[in-house]
Design a protein around this motif. Structure first.
Motif, PDB file in Angstrom:
ATOM      1  N   GLU A  66      25.243 -30.470  14.252  1.00 49.07           N
ATOM      2  CA  GLU A  66      25.314 -29.022  14.148  1.00 49.07           C
ATOM      3  C   GLU A  66      24.963 -28.596  12.731  1.00 49.07           C
ATOM      4  OE1 GLU A  66      28.944 -27.160  15.457  1.00 49.07           O
ATOM      5  OE2 GLU A  66      29.407 -28.856  16.773  1.00 49.07           O
ATOM      6  N   LEU A  67      24.190 -27.533  12.638  1.00 44.72           N
ATOM      7  CA  LEU A  67      23.957 -26.838  11.371  1.00 44.72           C
ATOM      8  C   LEU A  67      24.565 -25.451  11.517  1.00 44.72           C
ATOM      9  CD1 LEU A  67      20.251 -27.864  10.695  1.00 44.72           C
ATOM     10  CD2 LEU A  67      22.321 -28.888   9.730  1.00 44.72           C
ATOM     11  N   GLU A  68      25.672 -25.208  10.819  1.00 45.53           N
ATOM     12  CA  GLU A  68      26.417 -23.955  10.958  1.00 45.53           C
ATOM     13  C   GLU A  68      26.239 -23.127   9.695  1.00 45.53           C
ATOM     14  OE1 GLU A  68      30.630 -23.298  12.777  1.00 45.53           O
ATOM     15  OE2 GLU A  68      30.913 -23.750  10.667  1.00 45.53           O
ATOM     16  N   TYR A  69      25.812 -21.872   9.880  1.00 42.37           N
ATOM     17  CA  TYR A  69      25.494 -21.012   8.728  1.00 42.37           C
ATOM     18  C   TYR A  69      26.230 -19.684   8.851  1.00 42.37           C
ATOM     19  CZ  TYR A  69      22.774 -18.280   5.390  1.00 42.37           C
ATOM     20  OH  TYR A  69      22.389 -17.483   4.347  1.00 42.37           O
ATOM     21  N   GLY A  70      26.862 -19.274   7.754  1.00 42.25           N
ATOM     22  CA  GLY A  70      27.544 -17.991   7.709  1.00 42.25           C
ATOM     23  C   GLY A  70      26.571 -16.882   7.360  1.00 42.25           C
ATOM     24  N   VAL A  71      26.118 -16.134   8.365  1.00 37.16           N
ATOM     25  CA  VAL A  71      25.142 -15.067   8.136  1.00 37.16           C
ATOM     26  C   VAL A  71      25.813 -13.905   7.410  1.00 37.16           C
ATOM     27  CG1 VAL A  71      23.449 -13.540   9.218  1.00 37.16           C
ATOM     28  CG2 VAL A  71      23.935 -15.783  10.227  1.00 37.16           C
ATOM     29  N   THR A  72      26.954 -13.455   7.944  1.00 32.01           N
ATOM     30  CA  THR A  72      27.774 -12.442   7.297  1.00 32.01           C
ATOM     31  C   THR A  72      29.231 -12.860   7.473  1.00 32.01           C
ATOM     32  OG1 THR A  72      28.126 -11.015   9.235  1.00 32.01           O
ATOM     33  CG2 THR A  72      26.092 -10.664   7.973  1.00 32.01           C
ATOM     34  N   GLY A  73      30.139 -12.047   6.979  1.00 30.70           N
ATOM     35  CA  GLY A  73      31.551 -12.364   7.140  1.00 30.70           C
ATOM     36  C   GLY A  73      32.025 -12.311   8.586  1.00 30.70           C
ATOM     37  N   ARG A  74      31.248 -11.663   9.459  1.00 24.71           N
ATOM     38  CA  ARG A  74      31.647 -11.521  10.868  1.00 24.71           C
ATOM     39  C   ARG A  74      30.601 -12.085  11.825  1.00 24.71           C
ATOM     40  NH1 ARG A  74      33.067  -5.267  11.019  1.00 24.71           N
ATOM     41  NH2 ARG A  74      33.483  -5.714  13.228  1.00 24.71           N
ATOM     42  N   TRP A  75      29.655 -12.868  11.305  1.00 19.93           N
ATOM     43  CA  TRP A  75      28.604 -13.450  12.150  1.00 19.93           C
ATOM     44  C   TRP A  75      28.282 -14.855  11.649  1.00 19.93           C
ATOM     45  CZ3 TRP A  75      22.812 -11.584  12.011  1.00 19.93           C
ATOM     46  CH2 TRP A  75      22.053 -12.376  12.877  1.00 19.93           C
ATOM     47  N   GLU A  82      20.939 -32.689  20.232  1.00 20.43           N
ATOM     48  CA  GLU A  82      21.807 -33.614  20.942  1.00 20.43           C
ATOM     49  C   GLU A  82      21.030 -34.687  21.699  1.00 20.43           C
ATOM     50  OE1 GLU A  82      22.962 -32.154  25.117  1.00 20.43           O
ATOM     51  OE2 GLU A  82      23.266 -30.386  23.813  1.00 20.43           O
ATOM     52  N   GLY A  83      21.730 -35.774  22.017  1.00 19.36           N
ATOM     53  CA  GLY A  83      21.163 -36.859  22.816  1.00 19.36           C
ATOM     54  C   GLY A  83      22.280 -37.643  23.468  1.00 19.36           C
ATOM     55  N   GLN A  84      21.934 -38.707  24.164  1.00 22.23           N
ATOM     56  CA  GLN A  84      22.940 -39.585  24.735  1.00 22.23           C
ATOM     57  C   GLN A  84      22.332 -40.933  25.093  1.00 22.23           C
ATOM     58  OE1 GLN A  84      23.119 -40.874  28.027  1.00 22.23           O
ATOM     59  NE2 GLN A  84      22.691 -39.264  29.502  1.00 22.23           N
ATOM     60  N   GLY A  85      23.167 -41.955  25.059  1.00 26.70           N
ATOM     61  CA  GLY A  85      22.783 -43.299  25.466  1.00 26.70           C
ATOM     62  C   GLY A  85      23.827 -43.837  26.428  1.00 26.70           C
ATOM     63  N   THR A  86      23.368 -44.389  27.554  1.00 31.34           N
ATOM     64  CA  THR A  86      24.263 -44.877  28.593  1.00 31.34           C
ATOM     65  C   THR A  86      24.139 -46.389  28.707  1.00 31.34           C
ATOM     66  OG1 THR A  86      24.043 -42.800  29.822  1.00 31.34           O
ATOM     67  CG2 THR A  86      24.882 -44.705  31.035  1.00 31.34           C
ATOM     68  N   PHE A  93      16.797 -38.042  24.265  1.00 30.50           N
ATOM     69  CA  PHE A  93      17.062 -36.780  23.566  1.00 30.50           C
ATOM     70  C   PHE A  93      17.218 -35.710  24.621  1.00 30.50           C
ATOM     71  CE2 PHE A  93      15.315 -32.768  21.807  1.00 30.50           C
ATOM     72  CZ  PHE A  93      16.262 -32.556  20.806  1.00 30.50           C
ATOM     73  N   THR A  94      18.371 -35.052  24.647  1.00 29.18           N
ATOM     74  CA  THR A  94      18.672 -34.146  25.758  1.00 29.18           C
ATOM     75  C   THR A  94      18.413 -32.676  25.456  1.00 29.18           C
ATOM     76  OG1 THR A  94      21.010 -34.182  25.104  1.00 29.18           O
ATOM     77  CG2 THR A  94      20.323 -35.718  26.825  1.00 29.18           C
ATOM     78  N   GLY A  95      18.159 -32.300  24.196  1.00 30.40           N
ATOM     79  CA  GLY A  95      17.769 -30.921  23.946  1.00 30.40           C
ATOM     80  C   GLY A  95      18.434 -30.281  22.745  1.00 30.40           C
ATOM     81  N   TRP A  96      18.422 -28.948  22.724  1.00 36.47           N
ATOM     82  CA  TRP A  96      18.940 -28.196  21.593  1.00 36.47           C
ATOM     83  C   TRP A  96      19.624 -26.924  22.090  1.00 36.47           C
ATOM     84  CZ3 TRP A  96      16.950 -23.248  20.868  1.00 36.47           C
ATOM     85  CH2 TRP A  96      15.751 -22.971  21.526  1.00 36.47           C
ATOM     86  N   ARG A  97      20.446 -26.346  21.220  1.00 36.72           N
ATOM     87  CA  ARG A  97      21.191 -25.127  21.527  1.00 36.72           C
ATOM     88  C   ARG A  97      21.219 -24.226  20.295  1.00 36.72           C
ATOM     89  NH1 ARG A  97      26.147 -27.134  25.253  1.00 36.72           N
ATOM     90  NH2 ARG A  97      25.260 -29.085  25.971  1.00 36.72           N
ATOM     91  N   LEU A  98      21.234 -22.944  20.516  1.00 40.88           N
ATOM     92  CA  LEU A  98      21.388 -21.976  19.434  1.00 40.88           C
ATOM     93  C   LEU A  98      22.569 -21.088  19.775  1.00 40.88           C
ATOM     94  CD1 LEU A  98      20.303 -20.871  16.759  1.00 40.88           C
ATOM     95  CD2 LEU A  98      18.884 -19.291  18.087  1.00 40.88           C
ATOM     96  N   GLU A  99      23.566 -21.090  18.903  1.00 43.14           N
ATOM     97  CA  GLU A  99      24.843 -20.413  19.156  1.00 43.14           C
ATOM     98  C   GLU A  99      25.074 -19.322  18.121  1.00 43.14           C
ATOM     99  OE1 GLU A  99      29.096 -21.743  17.518  1.00 43.14           O
ATOM    100  OE2 GLU A  99      28.332 -23.081  19.079  1.00 43.14           O
ATOM    101  N   THR A 122      18.237 -27.691  27.450  1.00 42.15           N
ATOM    102  CA  THR A 122      18.688 -29.075  27.607  1.00 42.15           C
ATOM    103  C   THR A 122      18.267 -29.596  28.972  1.00 42.15           C
ATOM    104  OG1 THR A 122      20.832 -28.390  28.525  1.00 42.15           O
ATOM    105  CG2 THR A 122      20.699 -28.694  26.132  1.00 42.15           C
ATOM    106  N   SER A 123      18.411 -30.910  29.142  1.00 36.28           N
ATOM    107  CA  SER A 123      18.182 -31.519  30.445  1.00 36.28           C
ATOM    108  C   SER A 123      19.524 -31.759  31.131  1.00 36.28           C
ATOM    109  CB  SER A 123      17.416 -32.839  30.286  1.00 36.28           C
ATOM    110  OG  SER A 123      18.259 -33.830  29.734  1.00 36.28           O
TER     111      SER A 123
END
Length: 293
Positions: A66-75, A82-86, A93-99, A122-123
């Motif tokens: 995760e790369l977490e960035y404080g845009v403002t004090g309320r945002w 992400e990925g996985q190995g079984t 590599f299973t994909g990406w997310r933007l939160e 993601t997959s």
């Protein structure tokens, strides 16, 4: 060569801008509380979710960053990779997310609402289980089959959180919609309580002192879907002790063993995490860009 030199200069300037961070990282892995990243700070986080298999399943390890960035004090905004190995299968590599998380009230209240919106590309092979919705992740099908199914999803959460006598109490209601297929909405929940092991800071520097530890417990699981019905039946649910340790001014470790309460999903979810906060990141980048002109 000039590009490489500029990248090294930026890295050195960012490192030189580090200042001590006294805010302790939340111990939760699934539950969100009302605390957001400080404006202009960047937090780099690495985690793994390991699923201990039941009969008929394979153990897996699902790392993510995760790369977490404080845009403002309320945002606060975050990017996930992400990925996985079984075991006995493959690694993918299973994909990406933007939160994005938005705090609705500026000041601290008894209950602090936060709105959460995430886009996922993601997959079906994703197994980080940052949240559990519907019937949970598919932990039985082979990766070759799951990786071929790509998903574009929107996820929303209502986060309610507050502090009561040094205890943080937080609850999340989750709704997710797969835009790639007509699956309706899937629902989930998480709930957590945590507190520092000590609230008085010792006089001498000490990394193993109790005030550097946060401990608590969280519960999370699926709540069915609009197709199968809103229900706790045939969905995975976990109870998970959580603990975080502030190992340096900027870094912290987290650990949580999530034990299944039902016969769905993995038997145990072991979660590990490390986070490092870069304070003054935005100022350092602005200074570097200004120095180029």
């Amino acid at each position: 060569m000039n590009y490489v030199k500029e990248c090294w200069v930026l890295l050195l300037m960012v490192c030189a801008s580090f200042t001590p961070s006294h805010a302790q990282e939340s111990p939760y892995f699934v539950t969100y509380d009302h605390h957001l990243e400080e404006p202009g700070n960047l937090e780099i986080e690495t985690y793994t979710t390991s699923g201990i298999a039941r009969a008929g399943q394979n153990t897996y390890v699902a790392p993510y960053m995760e790369l977490e960035y404080g845009v403002t004090g309320r945002w606060t905004s975050e990017l996930y990779l992400e990925g996985q190995g079984t075991v006995g299968d493959s690694a993918v590599f299973t994909g990406w997310r933007l939160e994005n998380r938005f705090r609705l009230l500026k000041r601290e209240h008894f209950i602090n609402p936060v709105l959460y919106l995430e886009y996922e590309s993601t997959s079906e092979a994703t197994r980080i289980q940052k949240e559990i919705v519907g019937g949970g992740a598919d932990v039985t099908s082979p990766n070759s089959e799951l990786q071929a199914r790509k998903n574009h999803e929107l996820e929303g959460k209502l986060i309610l959180s507050g502090t009561v006598h040094d205890w943080n109490v937080a609850g999340n209601f989750i709704a997710e919609k797969n835009l790639s297929r007509g699956e309706g909405f899937e629902f989930g929940y998480s709930f957590g309580v945590a507190r520092p092991l000590a609230t008085l800071v010792s006089g001498a520097p000490c990394r193993l002192c109790r005030e550097n530890f946060l401990a608590g417990i969280e519960f999370y699981g699926g709540l069915g879907s609009t197709q199968d019905g809103f229900s706790v039946h045939n969905t995975p649910h976990y109870v998970a002790p959580v603990i975080s340790w502030q190992i340096s001014e900027n870094g912290s470790l987290r650990f949580s063993p999530g034990v299944a309460l039902t016969h769905d999903g993995s038997l145990v979810l072991l979660r590990f995490g490390y986070s490092y906060e870069i304070r003054g990141f935005r100022s350092a980048v602005a200074q570097w860009l200004g120095g180029k002109h």
